[in-house]
Write a protein that holds these residues in place. Structure first.
Motif, PDB file in Angstrom:
ATOM      1  N   VAL A 100       0.846  -1.201   0.000  1.00 17.92           N
ATOM      2  CA  VAL A 100       0.000   0.000   0.000  1.00 17.92           C
ATOM      3  C   VAL A 100       0.873   1.241   0.000  1.00 17.92           C
ATOM      4  CG1 VAL A 100      -1.917  -1.136   1.200  1.00 17.92           C
ATOM      5  CG2 VAL A 100      -0.175   0.087   2.534  1.00 17.92           C
ATOM      6  N   LEU A 101       0.347   2.281  -0.608  1.00 16.01           N
ATOM      7  CA  LEU A 101       0.953   3.611  -0.561  1.00 16.01           C
ATOM      8  C   LEU A 101       0.109   4.442   0.384  1.00 16.01           C
ATOM      9  CD1 LEU A 101       3.031   5.652  -1.877  1.00 16.01           C
ATOM     10  CD2 LEU A 101       1.168   6.244  -3.459  1.00 16.01           C
ATOM     11  N   THR A 102       0.741   5.012   1.417  1.00 20.01           N
ATOM     12  CA  THR A 102      -0.005   5.824   2.375  1.00 20.01           C
ATOM     13  C   THR A 102       0.585   7.222   2.449  1.00 20.01           C
ATOM     14  OG1 THR A 102       1.264   5.509   4.428  1.00 20.01           O
ATOM     15  CG2 THR A 102      -0.236   3.726   3.778  1.00 20.01           C
ATOM     16  N   ALA A 129      10.168  -5.411  -4.729  1.00 22.53           N
ATOM     17  CA  ALA A 129      10.779  -4.266  -5.400  1.00 22.53           C
ATOM     18  C   ALA A 129       9.910  -3.796  -6.566  1.00 22.53           C
ATOM     19  CB  ALA A 129      12.182  -4.622  -5.878  1.00 22.53           C
ATOM     20  N   ASP A 130       9.326  -4.733  -7.302  1.00 21.22           N
ATOM     21  CA  ASP A 130       8.445  -4.376  -8.413  1.00 21.22           C
ATOM     22  C   ASP A 130       7.211  -3.625  -7.917  1.00 21.22           C
ATOM     23  OD1 ASP A 130      10.138  -5.583 -10.218  1.00 21.22           O
ATOM     24  OD2 ASP A 130       8.961  -7.430 -10.380  1.00 21.22           O
ATOM     25  N   LEU A 131       6.595  -4.121  -6.837  1.00 21.42           N
ATOM     26  CA  LEU A 131       5.406  -3.466  -6.296  1.00 21.42           C
ATOM     27  C   LEU A 131       5.740  -2.077  -5.758  1.00 21.42           C
ATOM     28  CD1 LEU A 131       3.721  -6.453  -4.416  1.00 21.42           C
ATOM     29  CD2 LEU A 131       2.948  -5.374  -6.530  1.00 21.42           C
ATOM     30  N   VAL A 132       6.893  -1.947  -5.116  1.00 22.59           N
ATOM     31  CA  VAL A 132       7.313  -0.635  -4.614  1.00 22.59           C
ATOM     32  C   VAL A 132       7.498   0.331  -5.779  1.00 22.59           C
ATOM     33  CG1 VAL A 132       9.156   0.625  -3.444  1.00 22.59           C
ATOM     34  CG2 VAL A 132       8.347  -1.538  -2.500  1.00 22.59           C
ATOM     35  N   ALA A 133       8.108  -0.152  -6.864  1.00 26.24           N
ATOM     36  CA  ALA A 133       8.302   0.702  -8.048  1.00 26.24           C
ATOM     37  C   ALA A 133       6.958   1.149  -8.622  1.00 26.24           C
ATOM     38  CB  ALA A 133       9.116  -0.052  -9.100  1.00 26.24           C
ATOM     39  N   GLU A 134       5.981   0.244  -8.651  1.00 28.34           N
ATOM     40  CA  GLU A 134       4.645   0.600  -9.143  1.00 28.34           C
ATOM     41  C   GLU A 134       4.025   1.704  -8.290  1.00 28.34           C
ATOM     42  OE1 GLU A 134       1.877  -2.574  -9.746  1.00 28.34           O
ATOM     43  OE2 GLU A 134       3.423  -3.942 -10.502  1.00 28.34           O
ATOM     44  N   LEU A 135       4.144   1.567  -6.980  1.00 27.06           N
ATOM     45  CA  LEU A 135       3.540   2.551  -6.089  1.00 27.06           C
ATOM     46  C   LEU A 135       4.296   3.878  -6.120  1.00 27.06           C
ATOM     47  CD1 LEU A 135       2.561   0.262  -3.085  1.00 27.06           C
ATOM     48  CD2 LEU A 135       1.032   1.339  -4.750  1.00 27.06           C
ATOM     49  N   GLY A 148       9.954   6.359   2.865  1.00 23.85           N
ATOM     50  CA  GLY A 148      10.316   5.142   3.598  1.00 23.85           C
ATOM     51  C   GLY A 148       9.482   3.962   3.175  1.00 23.85           C
ATOM     52  N   LEU A 149      10.001   2.780   3.468  1.00 19.15           N
ATOM     53  CA  LEU A 149       9.343   1.514   3.166  1.00 19.15           C
ATOM     54  C   LEU A 149       9.307   0.670   4.427  1.00 19.15           C
ATOM     55  CD1 LEU A 149       8.337  -0.882   1.371  1.00 19.15           C
ATOM     56  CD2 LEU A 149      10.750  -1.293   0.794  1.00 19.15           C
ATOM     57  N   GLY A 150       8.124   0.164   4.768  1.00 21.11           N
ATOM     58  CA  GLY A 150       7.988  -0.756   5.887  1.00 21.11           C
ATOM     59  C   GLY A 150       7.550  -2.114   5.378  1.00 21.11           C
ATOM     60  N   VAL A 151       8.138  -3.179   5.917  1.00 20.85           N
ATOM     61  CA  VAL A 151       7.810  -4.535   5.498  1.00 20.85           C
ATOM     62  C   VAL A 151       7.448  -5.353   6.728  1.00 20.85           C
ATOM     63  CG1 VAL A 151       8.594  -6.594   4.275  1.00 20.85           C
ATOM     64  CG2 VAL A 151       9.410  -4.344   3.560  1.00 20.85           C
ATOM     65  N   GLN A 182      16.833  -2.138   0.843  1.00 22.52           N
ATOM     66  CA  GLN A 182      17.391  -0.792   0.680  1.00 22.52           C
ATOM     67  C   GLN A 182      18.197  -0.703  -0.610  1.00 22.52           C
ATOM     68  OE1 GLN A 182      19.520   0.024   4.313  1.00 22.52           O
ATOM     69  NE2 GLN A 182      17.684   0.649   5.420  1.00 22.52           N
ATOM     70  N   LYS A 183      18.986  -1.732  -0.886  1.00 23.96           N
ATOM     71  CA  LYS A 183      19.771  -1.747  -2.128  1.00 23.96           C
ATOM     72  C   LYS A 183      18.865  -1.823  -3.351  1.00 23.96           C
ATOM     73  CE  LYS A 183      23.843  -3.981  -0.091  1.00 23.96           C
ATOM     74  NZ  LYS A 183      24.692  -5.205  -0.058  1.00 23.96           N
ATOM     75  N   ALA A 184      17.770  -2.575  -3.228  1.00 23.91           N
ATOM     76  CA  ALA A 184      16.884  -2.779  -4.378  1.00 23.91           C
ATOM     77  C   ALA A 184      15.999  -1.568  -4.669  1.00 23.91           C
ATOM     78  CB  ALA A 184      16.013  -4.007  -4.149  1.00 23.91           C
ATOM     79  N   THR A 185      15.648  -0.791  -3.622  1.00 24.58           N
ATOM     80  CA  THR A 185      14.681   0.294  -3.805  1.00 24.58           C
ATOM     81  C   THR A 185      15.262   1.691  -3.610  1.00 24.58           C
ATOM     82  OG1 THR A 185      13.976   0.292  -1.476  1.00 24.58           O
ATOM     83  CG2 THR A 185      12.830  -1.229  -2.980  1.00 24.58           C
ATOM     84  N   GLY A 186      16.390   1.791  -2.920  1.00 24.42           N
ATOM     85  CA  GLY A 186      16.942   3.100  -2.615  1.00 24.42           C
ATOM     86  C   GLY A 186      16.223   3.824  -1.504  1.00 24.42           C
ATOM     87  N   LEU A 187      15.321   3.117  -0.792  1.00 22.42           N
ATOM     88  CA  LEU A 187      14.561   3.730   0.296  1.00 22.42           C
ATOM     89  C   LEU A 187      15.053   3.245   1.645  1.00 22.42           C
ATOM     90  CD1 LEU A 187      10.903   3.332  -1.065  1.00 22.42           C
ATOM     91  CD2 LEU A 187      12.145   5.484  -0.802  1.00 22.42           C
ATOM     92  N   PRO A 188      14.916   4.074   2.689  1.00 17.16           N
ATOM     93  CA  PRO A 188      15.116   3.552   4.044  1.00 17.16           C
ATOM     94  C   PRO A 188      14.063   2.485   4.313  1.00 17.16           C
ATOM     95  CG  PRO A 188      15.032   5.959   4.034  1.00 17.16           C
ATOM     96  CD  PRO A 188      14.577   5.505   2.684  1.00 17.16           C
ATOM     97  N   VAL A 189      14.469   1.360   4.887  1.00 15.96           N
ATOM     98  CA  VAL A 189      13.565   0.224   5.062  1.00 15.96           C
ATOM     99  C   VAL A 189      13.488  -0.164   6.534  1.00 15.96           C
ATOM    100  CG1 VAL A 189      13.098  -2.190   4.472  1.00 15.96           C
ATOM    101  CG2 VAL A 189      14.066  -0.644   2.748  1.00 15.96           C
ATOM    102  N   THR A 190      12.269  -0.370   7.012  1.00 13.07           N
ATOM    103  CA  THR A 190      12.019  -0.908   8.343  1.00 13.07           C
ATOM    104  C   THR A 190      11.360  -2.272   8.177  1.00 13.07           C
ATOM    105  OG1 THR A 190      11.684   1.301   9.271  1.00 13.07           O
ATOM    106  CG2 THR A 190      10.845  -0.554  10.540  1.00 13.07           C
ATOM    107  N   VAL A 191      11.914  -3.288   8.801  1.00 12.20           N
ATOM    108  CA  VAL A 191      11.337  -4.627   8.757  1.00 12.20           C
ATOM    109  C   VAL A 191      10.904  -4.998  10.169  1.00 12.20           C
ATOM    110  CG1 VAL A 191      11.747  -7.069   8.255  1.00 12.20           C
ATOM    111  CG2 VAL A 191      12.755  -5.310   6.802  1.00 12.20           C
TER     112      VAL A 191
END
Length: 395
Positions: A100-102, A129-135, A148-151, A182-191
């Protein structure tokens, strides 16, 4: 794609500023004096922290009210400008990825669902990574940055290290998911663990708003539990806390994949329910919908299996209530589709096992689709963005 080095950072990155911002996020529009009361800070500290947040566009001031409190501080309320930034949240299940994009207020702007391409980490990473690129393409339409990206993943997740230590449904061990994404998307990632992520969303925006002590119990493929104690989501010293699914409620019960016997999950998890029905009746029950239909049709084995599941869940919830004394326990998860089959047993087992005033705990159900779990993942990304110590305050 922006690099981590160029990523925007939250202004006034101090624990007090983060606490003030989160208070406004959960309760706004709200006056500075009310922020001070809820956050336990002085009005002067709130005024000092709010100024740079307004200047940076993260907070906005509502129209000025007619009256002002003593000392001349403005009484006009402030609120978070949700359009200031965007975040992506991803929930990975055993067979699907939901993204989701929020906005900054964690309201969903767009959503994507994709089947899990396989359980190998490389396959999942590529699809995420594909879904993040779409959003992010969707986000570009508004010109608002994704910060940022949360997983959210089930199992033992070390949020501080960004590592999935063990996820039984994905069969992952020691996957450094945050660094890889982070390497795949270039975003800060929280897991984070998926139930803890959902608990953050419930604390900020759901049935836990305003509560200092509550728990979220999820039923379905697994039995999970997120805990909020004194306003903070509990992760435990090693990233594991609230694992009521692996509390033994019947020492002579069925074996659990954790290695013990009679765990709540070994009795009440979806796989355990299906296994007992199949083994006892010999029926080819394809999945949970078929098991639920069988029970609704009056099959005694199916009905008894769900009754046993409800008793185990109720005893597990009573254990949480006895240990922590929460104000509320929120039951959620895909397993609520069968709630009518075991609701009475949950209530009865909880009442029988809860000690003293722990039985006064408010137990309520809250069905939430997996998009809400992905929203919880986005909430953890927002949390990491605004919190200096990466922990959520609450009042």
């Amino acid at each position: 794609m922006s690099s981590l080095r160029d990523a925007e950072t939250f202004p006034a990155h101090t624990p007090a500023a983060s606490q003030i911002f989160t208070t406004v996020l959960c309760h706004g529009p709200i006056t500075r004096l009310e922020v001070a009361r809820r956050a336990g800070l002085s009005p002067a500290a709130v005024t000092k922290a709010v100024r740079p947040l307004i200047e940076a566009g993260y907070l906005v001031e509502e129209a000025e009210e007619q009256t002002r409190p003593a000392l001349g501080r403005p009484a006009n309320p402030v609120r978070v400008d949700g359009s200031r930034a965007l975040f992506v949240g991803v929930k990975v299940t055993g067979d699907e990825i939901i993204a989701v994009l929020t906005n900054l207020c964690c309201r969903i702007r767009a959503a994507r669902h994709a089947p899990l391409p396989g359980r190998e980490a490389e396959d999942v990473l590529a699809r995420v990574a594909d879904l993040v690129a779409e959003l992010r393409t969707e986000a570009e339409k508004s010109g608002t940055p994704v910060l940022g990206l949360g997983v959210a993943v089930s199992g033992d997740v070390d949020r501080a290290a960004g590592v999935v230590r063990w996820s039984p449904f994905l069969e992952w061990r020691d996957i450094p998911l945050a660094g890889l994404l982070q390497k795949a998307t270039g975003l800060p990632v929280t897991v984070d663990n998926d139930v803890r992520a959902l608990t953050v969303a419930e604390q900020w925006f759901g049935a836990g708003v305003g509560l200092s002590d509550f728990a979220v119990v999820t039923v379905g493929a697994g039995i999970g539990c997120g805990l909020v104690v004194h306003g903070r989501v509990v992760a435990g010293a090693h990233g594991v806390a609230g694992e009521i699914g692996h509390v033994t409620v019947d020492p002579a019960g069925p074996p659990c994949h954790c290695g013990n016997r009679g765990c709540v999950e070994a009795i009440a998890g979806d796989a355990a329910i299906l296994r007992r029905i199949r083994d006892t009746t010999g029926a080819e029950v394809a999945g949970v919908p078929e098991a639920v239909a069988l029970a609704h049709a009056g099959d005694p084995v199916a009905r008894d299996t769900y009754a046993r599941a409800g008793e185990a869940i109720g005893r597990g919830i009573a254990t949480v209530a006895n240990l922590l004394g929460p104000e509320r326990v929120i039951i959620s998860g895909e397993g609520l589709a069968a709630y009518d089959l075991f609701a009475e047993q949950i209530r009865d087992a909880f009442a029988a096992a809860a000690f003293g005033s722990a039985a006064r705990c408010d137990v309520k159900t809250r069905p939430l689709p997996f998009e809400e779990w992905a929203r919880g993942a986005a909430a953890t990304a927002i949390q990491s963005f605004i919190r200096a110590d990466d922990q959520p305050p609450s009042r």
